[in-house]
Structure formats: structure tokens, C-alpha cells
Design an enzyme around this catalytic site. Structure first.
Site, PDB file in Angstrom:
ATOM      1  N   GLY A 213       0.834  -1.210   0.000  1.00  0.00           N
ATOM      2  CA  GLY A 213       0.000   0.000   0.000  1.00  0.00           C
ATOM      3  C   GLY A 213       0.866   1.256   0.000  1.00  0.00           C
ATOM      4  O   GLY A 213       0.522   2.253   0.626  1.00  0.00           O
TER       5      GLY A 213
ATOM      6  N   ARG B 190      -0.330   5.323  -1.727  1.00  0.00           N
ATOM      7  CA  ARG B 190      -1.174   6.418  -1.215  1.00  0.00           C
ATOM      8  C   ARG B 190      -1.026   6.520   0.309  1.00  0.00           C
ATOM      9  O   ARG B 190      -0.514   5.607   0.958  1.00  0.00           O
ATOM     10  CB  ARG B 190      -2.656   6.153  -1.542  1.00  0.00           C
ATOM     11  CG  ARG B 190      -2.959   6.182  -3.016  1.00  0.00           C
ATOM     12  CD  ARG B 190      -4.445   6.206  -3.310  1.00  0.00           C
ATOM     13  NE  ARG B 190      -5.101   4.917  -3.140  1.00  0.00           N
ATOM     14  CZ  ARG B 190      -6.078   4.671  -2.250  1.00  0.00           C
ATOM     15  NH1 ARG B 190      -6.520   5.626  -1.466  1.00  0.00           N
ATOM     16  NH2 ARG B 190      -6.610   3.467  -2.165  1.00  0.00           N
TER      17      ARG B 190
ATOM     18  N   ASP C 243      -2.495  -7.975  -5.479  1.00  0.00           N
ATOM     19  CA  ASP C 243      -3.519  -8.015  -4.426  1.00  0.00           C
ATOM     20  C   ASP C 243      -2.949  -8.869  -3.297  1.00  0.00           C
ATOM     21  O   ASP C 243      -2.783 -10.085  -3.455  1.00  0.00           O
ATOM     22  CB  ASP C 243      -4.804  -8.620  -4.994  1.00  0.00           C
ATOM     23  CG  ASP C 243      -5.919  -8.644  -3.948  1.00  0.00           C
ATOM     24  OD1 ASP C 243      -5.633  -8.439  -2.734  1.00  0.00           O
ATOM     25  OD2 ASP C 243      -7.074  -8.868  -4.343  1.00  0.00           O
TER      26      ASP C 243
ATOM     27  N   ASN D 245       1.736  -2.332   5.485  1.00  0.00           N
ATOM     28  CA  ASN D 245       0.931  -1.116   5.658  1.00  0.00           C
ATOM     29  C   ASN D 245      -0.457  -1.212   5.019  1.00  0.00           C
ATOM     30  O   ASN D 245      -1.413  -0.661   5.553  1.00  0.00           O
ATOM     31  CB  ASN D 245       1.711   0.069   5.062  1.00  0.00           C
ATOM     32  CG  ASN D 245       0.838   1.282   4.860  1.00  0.00           C
ATOM     33  OD1 ASN D 245       0.471   1.960   5.810  1.00  0.00           O
ATOM     34  ND2 ASN D 245       0.458   1.548   3.614  1.00  0.00           N
TER      35      ASN D 245
ATOM     36  N   SER E 148      -3.422  -0.147  14.432  1.00  0.00           N
ATOM     37  CA  SER E 148      -4.353   0.969  14.640  1.00  0.00           C
ATOM     38  C   SER E 148      -4.718   1.106  16.117  1.00  0.00           C
ATOM     39  O   SER E 148      -4.747   0.109  16.857  1.00  0.00           O
ATOM     40  CB  SER E 148      -5.637   0.719  13.851  1.00  0.00           C
ATOM     41  OG  SER E 148      -6.621   1.656  14.186  1.00  0.00           O
TER      42      SER E 148
ATOM     43  N   TYR F 283     -12.342  -4.690  11.607  1.00  0.00           N
ATOM     44  CA  TYR F 283     -11.109  -3.891  11.506  1.00  0.00           C
ATOM     45  C   TYR F 283     -10.386  -3.872  12.851  1.00  0.00           C
ATOM     46  O   TYR F 283      -9.186  -4.144  12.927  1.00  0.00           O
ATOM     47  CB  TYR F 283     -11.472  -2.465  11.070  1.00  0.00           C
ATOM     48  CG  TYR F 283     -10.282  -1.538  10.938  1.00  0.00           C
ATOM     49  CD1 TYR F 283      -9.539  -1.495   9.767  1.00  0.00           C
ATOM     50  CD2 TYR F 283      -9.910  -0.693  11.986  1.00  0.00           C
ATOM     51  CE1 TYR F 283      -8.446  -0.648   9.640  1.00  0.00           C
ATOM     52  CE2 TYR F 283      -8.827   0.154  11.863  1.00  0.00           C
ATOM     53  CZ  TYR F 283      -8.099   0.181  10.688  1.00  0.00           C
ATOM     54  OH  TYR F 283      -7.009   1.016  10.574  1.00  0.00           O
TER      55      TYR F 283
ATOM     56  N   ALA G 104     -10.627  -5.980  15.280  1.00  0.00           N
ATOM     57  CA  ALA G 104     -10.133  -7.335  15.576  1.00  0.00           C
ATOM     58  C   ALA G 104      -8.905  -7.662  14.728  1.00  0.00           C
ATOM     59  O   ALA G 104      -7.947  -8.273  15.212  1.00  0.00           O
ATOM     60  CB  ALA G 104     -11.239  -8.357  15.317  1.00  0.00           C
TER      61      ALA G 104
ATOM     62  N   LYS H  42      -6.675  -5.638  13.645  1.00  0.00           N
ATOM     63  CA  LYS H  42      -5.501  -4.896  14.127  1.00  0.00           C
ATOM     64  C   LYS H  42      -5.028  -5.432  15.490  1.00  0.00           C
ATOM     65  O   LYS H  42      -3.826  -5.443  15.766  1.00  0.00           O
ATOM     66  CB  LYS H  42      -5.811  -3.401  14.191  1.00  0.00           C
ATOM     67  CG  LYS H  42      -6.115  -2.777  12.826  1.00  0.00           C
ATOM     68  CD  LYS H  42      -4.968  -2.919  11.844  1.00  0.00           C
ATOM     69  CE  LYS H  42      -5.165  -2.079  10.585  1.00  0.00           C
ATOM     70  NZ  LYS H  42      -4.063  -2.176   9.638  1.00  0.00           N
TER      71      LYS H  42
HETATM   72  P1  NAP Z   1      -5.319   4.443   2.082  1.00  0.00           P
HETATM   73  O1  NAP Z   1      -5.025   5.895   1.938  1.00  0.00           O
HETATM   74  O2  NAP Z   1      -6.712   3.954   1.882  1.00  0.00           O
HETATM   75  O3  NAP Z   1      -4.334   3.623   1.090  1.00  0.00           O
HETATM   76  C1  NAP Z   1      -4.438   2.238   1.068  1.00  0.00           C
HETATM   77  C2  NAP Z   1      -3.275   1.646   0.308  1.00  0.00           C
HETATM   78  O4  NAP Z   1      -3.354   0.221   0.436  1.00  0.00           O
HETATM   79  C3  NAP Z   1      -3.301   1.941  -1.183  1.00  0.00           C
HETATM   80  O5  NAP Z   1      -1.970   2.004  -1.659  1.00  0.00           O
HETATM   81  C4  NAP Z   1      -4.014   0.704  -1.746  1.00  0.00           C
HETATM   82  O6  NAP Z   1      -3.720   0.436  -3.115  1.00  0.00           O
HETATM   83  C5  NAP Z   1      -3.437  -0.368  -0.864  1.00  0.00           C
HETATM   84  N1  NAP Z   1      -4.261  -1.572  -0.786  1.00  0.00           N
HETATM   85  C6  NAP Z   1      -5.508  -1.721  -0.289  1.00  0.00           C
HETATM   86  N2  NAP Z   1      -5.924  -2.995  -0.433  1.00  0.00           N
HETATM   87  C7  NAP Z   1      -4.895  -3.664  -1.019  1.00  0.00           C
HETATM   88  C8  NAP Z   1      -4.710  -5.001  -1.461  1.00  0.00           C
HETATM   89  N3  NAP Z   1      -5.669  -5.929  -1.317  1.00  0.00           N
HETATM   90  N4  NAP Z   1      -3.521  -5.344  -2.024  1.00  0.00           N
HETATM   91  C9  NAP Z   1      -2.537  -4.420  -2.191  1.00  0.00           C
HETATM   92  N5  NAP Z   1      -2.668  -3.126  -1.811  1.00  0.00           N
HETATM   93  C10 NAP Z   1      -3.832  -2.772  -1.238  1.00  0.00           C
HETATM   94  O7  NAP Z   1      -4.876   3.900   3.504  1.00  0.00           O
HETATM   95  P2  NAP Z   1      -4.091   4.622   4.720  1.00  0.00           P
HETATM   96  O8  NAP Z   1      -5.033   5.464   5.459  1.00  0.00           O
HETATM   97  O9  NAP Z   1      -2.801   5.168   4.250  1.00  0.00           O
HETATM   98  O10 NAP Z   1      -3.841   3.335   5.648  1.00  0.00           O
HETATM   99  C11 NAP Z   1      -2.621   2.608   5.656  1.00  0.00           C
HETATM  100  C12 NAP Z   1      -2.617   1.701   6.872  1.00  0.00           C
HETATM  101  O11 NAP Z   1      -2.749   2.493   8.042  1.00  0.00           O
HETATM  102  C13 NAP Z   1      -3.776   0.685   6.909  1.00  0.00           C
HETATM  103  O12 NAP Z   1      -3.319  -0.556   7.374  1.00  0.00           O
HETATM  104  C14 NAP Z   1      -4.738   1.303   7.904  1.00  0.00           C
HETATM  105  O13 NAP Z   1      -5.528   0.333   8.554  1.00  0.00           O
HETATM  106  C15 NAP Z   1      -3.778   1.976   8.863  1.00  0.00           C
HETATM  107  N6  NAP Z   1      -4.403   3.055   9.616  1.00  0.00           N
HETATM  108  C16 NAP Z   1      -4.983   4.108   8.980  1.00  0.00           C
HETATM  109  C17 NAP Z   1      -5.615   5.096   9.732  1.00  0.00           C
HETATM  110  C18 NAP Z   1      -6.294   6.285   9.088  1.00  0.00           C
HETATM  111  O14 NAP Z   1      -7.028   7.013   9.810  1.00  0.00           O
HETATM  112  N7  NAP Z   1      -6.093   6.544   7.815  1.00  0.00           N
HETATM  113  C19 NAP Z   1      -5.609   5.004  11.137  1.00  0.00           C
HETATM  114  C20 NAP Z   1      -4.989   3.922  11.746  1.00  0.00           C
HETATM  115  C21 NAP Z   1      -4.381   2.952  10.979  1.00  0.00           C
HETATM  116  P3  NAP Z   1      -4.756   0.930  -4.311  1.00  0.00           P
HETATM  117  O15 NAP Z   1      -4.735   2.429  -4.294  1.00  0.00           O
HETATM  118  O16 NAP Z   1      -4.221   0.355  -5.572  1.00  0.00           O
HETATM  119  O17 NAP Z   1      -6.105   0.392  -3.919  1.00  0.00           O
END
Ligand code: NAP
Length: 244
Positions: A4, A7, A53, A80, A136, A149, A151, A153
Site C-alpha cells: 500500500g 497512497r 492483491d 501497511n 491501529s 477492523y 479485531a 488490528k
Molecule cells: P489508504 O489511503 O486507503 O491507502 C491504502 C493503500 O493500500 C493503497 O496504496 C491501496 O492500493 C493499498 N491496498 C488496499 N488494499 C490492497 C490489497 N488488497 N492489495 C494491495 N494493496 C492494497 O490507507 P491509509 O489510510 O494510508 O492506511 C494505511 C494503513 O494504516 C492501513 O493498514 C490502515 O488500517 C492503517 N491506519 C490508517 C488510519 C487512518 O485514519 N487513515 C488510522 C490507523 C491505521 P490501491 O490504491 O491500488 O487500492
């Protein structure tokens, strides 16, 4: 290698690693335009894109192989990529409930386990490495509207601790960061909705994290000096949820 990495937190992490001189392999699922944009934002280096994926175990194996073929090694794996789906127990039907649980556990937990397995085989051979998981705050605080989600994490935290013990003898550390809400695409809908102000005010800073603030924690765990912190789970939540 950052799953991931195209983004949000993954992108900020790729930028931070490249700035420190790392060569970064960026995984993503389908949004190639975002991945290319991130690659072009990286300083220096020999950076590559590795779309797959991560929910598909065979694709994970092939992707890790591809990364090792390219660099002849894999120093750091950042687990990530994740998904955050709305499935409140009192609003969804049983079929939807099951699909949400299976999908979320598969991407957020089982995929990270598979990635760690595949990368660890090479890290053991090369004499060491680092695995850094992005968990998280929801693992501790609860996620009433996205229970799978929370669970997934909590499972990731426990997995990181078990694997930290299992892999220490190979000089591989496993650490975890646990962010609260972060301003990324994943959180946009919630942060722009009626709950937005309430969420920002959960932190006494009156805001959520920027992705760069989470990347700083990941970079910290990637350094040689933090190897003995293996097993740690680091809160990055602006004091919005404190645990002892
Ligand atoms: P995001 O902006 O939604 O970006 C998600 C990334 O993961 C993208 O690069 C996406 O690729 C990729 N992805 C999703 N499903 C995938 C799959 N099946 N195979 C390969 N790549 C996949 O997410 P983010 O907010 O940066 O979150 C990153 C991590 O931080 C996650 O684990 C999330 O649970 C954790 N987190 C986030 C928050 C928050 O508030 N944002 C808070 C706590 C923890 P595509 O663009 O190609 O789909």
C-alpha cells in the site's frame, strides 16, 4: 518494500525512506496512476512498483520473489496496506457481515502474516531484517462500526509480538505502529462527515495525524538502533487514547 505504498501512510513512508537513501519497492492493488505519482516523488534510488492483491497468497509469494530478484535482498518489509469497511452489527445482514469479516481479516491480518512469512525466508538467509506493521488505535479502543477492523488490528499486534520472539534468533525485529485517525483517503469520509469534529477533538491537539507523522514512527523502527525494541507497539495518536 512497502505494501500500500502508493497512497496515504504508505506514500509518506516511501518518501521518508527514499529521503534516507533507501531503494523502495511500492506495492499497491490497482491504482497505478497513484503509484506512478508516488514513484516520481521519490528522491534518488532504484525504486520499483510491484502491483499485487495482497489478499492472494500466491501473488504475495511471487511479489516478494520479484523484489528479491531485483535487489538481491529485502532489508525492510512494511505491512501497511489495509482496508476499513463499515459493517455495524445492527445494520448489516448476515451475508454482508460474513463477507466483511472474511475480507478484512484476510487483507489486514492474514496477508501481513503471508508477507512476513515470504520475506522472512530471505531475511533469514541474508542474516537479518526488519518487519514493521501498521496497526491501529482501534485495536485497543474498539471499532463499534468496523468491528472486523478492530479485531484484525488486535490480531496484527499479537502476531507482531509472537513473530518478534520467533525471529529474534535470526536478527529480524518485528515492530508495530498503532496510529489513531490519519488524514488519508481511508479516513476522508469519516473526517468530512458529522463525526469529523468529534474525532479531531479526541486528541487534545484538536486534530488528527498527518501521514508523515506515522511515517516518522515507521522510519524510527527501521533504524539499526531500534532493533532491540522488537515486539514494541508504538502509539501515534496525539494522546487521544492512552494505555499503560
Ligand atoms: P489508504 O489511503 O486507503 O491507502 C491504502 C493503500 O493500500 C493503497 O496504496 C491501496 O492500493 C493499498 N491496498 C488496499 N488494499 C490492497 C490489497 N488488497 N492489495 C494491495 N494493496 C492494497 O490507507 P491509509 O489510510 O494510508 O492506511 C494505511 C494503513 O494504516 C492501513 O493498514 C490502515 O488500517 C492503517 N491506519 C490508517 C488510519 C487512518 O485514519 N487513515 C488510522 C490507523 C491505521 P490501491 O490504491 O491500488 O487500492
Amino acid at each position: 518494500m512497502i505494501t500500500g505504498g502508493s497512497r496515504g501512510i504508505g506514500k509518506a513512508t516511501a518518501i521518508a525512506f527514499a529521503k534516507e537513501g533507501a531503494s523502495v519497492a511500492i506495492n499497491y492493488r490497482s491504482n497505478r496512476a497513484a503509484a506512478i505519482q508516488t514513484l516520481t516523488a521519490l528522491e534518488g534510488g532504484n525504486h520499483i512498483e510491484v502491483p499485487a492483491d495482497i489478499g492472494d497468497p500466491q501473488a504475495v509469494k511471487e511479489m516478494v520473489y520479484q523484489v528479491v530478484q531485483h535487489y538481491q535482498k529485502i532489508d525492510i518489509l512494511v505491512n501497511n496496506a489495509g482496508i476499513f469497511e463499515y459493517h455495524p452489527i445492527d445494520k448489516v445482514d448476515y451475508t454482508t457481515w460474513q463477507k466483511n469479516w472474511q475480507r478484512t481479516l484476510n487483507i489486514n491480518l492474514v496477508a501481513a502474516a503471508n508477507l512476513t512469512y515470504c520475506a522472512a525466508q530471505y531475511m533469514i538467509e541474508q542474516g537479518g531484517g526488519k518487519v514493521i506493521n501498521v496497526s491501529s488505535r482501534g485495536a485497543f479502543r474498539g471499532e463499534p462500526l468496523q468491528p472486523a477492523y478492530g479485531a484484525s488490528k488486535a490480531g496484527m499486534n499479537a502476531m507482531g509480538q509472537s513473530l518478534a520472539q520467533a525471529l529474534a534468533k535470526y536478527n529480524i525485529s518485528v515492530c508495530t505502529v498503532a496510529p489513531g485517525f490519519v488524514e488519508t483517503d481511508m479516513a476522508t469520509e469519516v473526517l468530512e462527515g458529522p463525526e469529523g469534529d468529534h474525532i479531531r477533538n479526541q486528541s487534545p491537539f484538536g486534530r488528527v495525524a498527518q501521514p508523515e507523522e506515522v511515517a516518522a514512527g515507521i522510519l524510527f523502527f527501521a533504524s539499526e538502533e531500534t532493533t532491540f525494541m522488537s515486539g514494541a507497539v508504538l502509539d501515534i495518536n496525539g494522546a487521544s487514547y492512552l494505555r499503560t
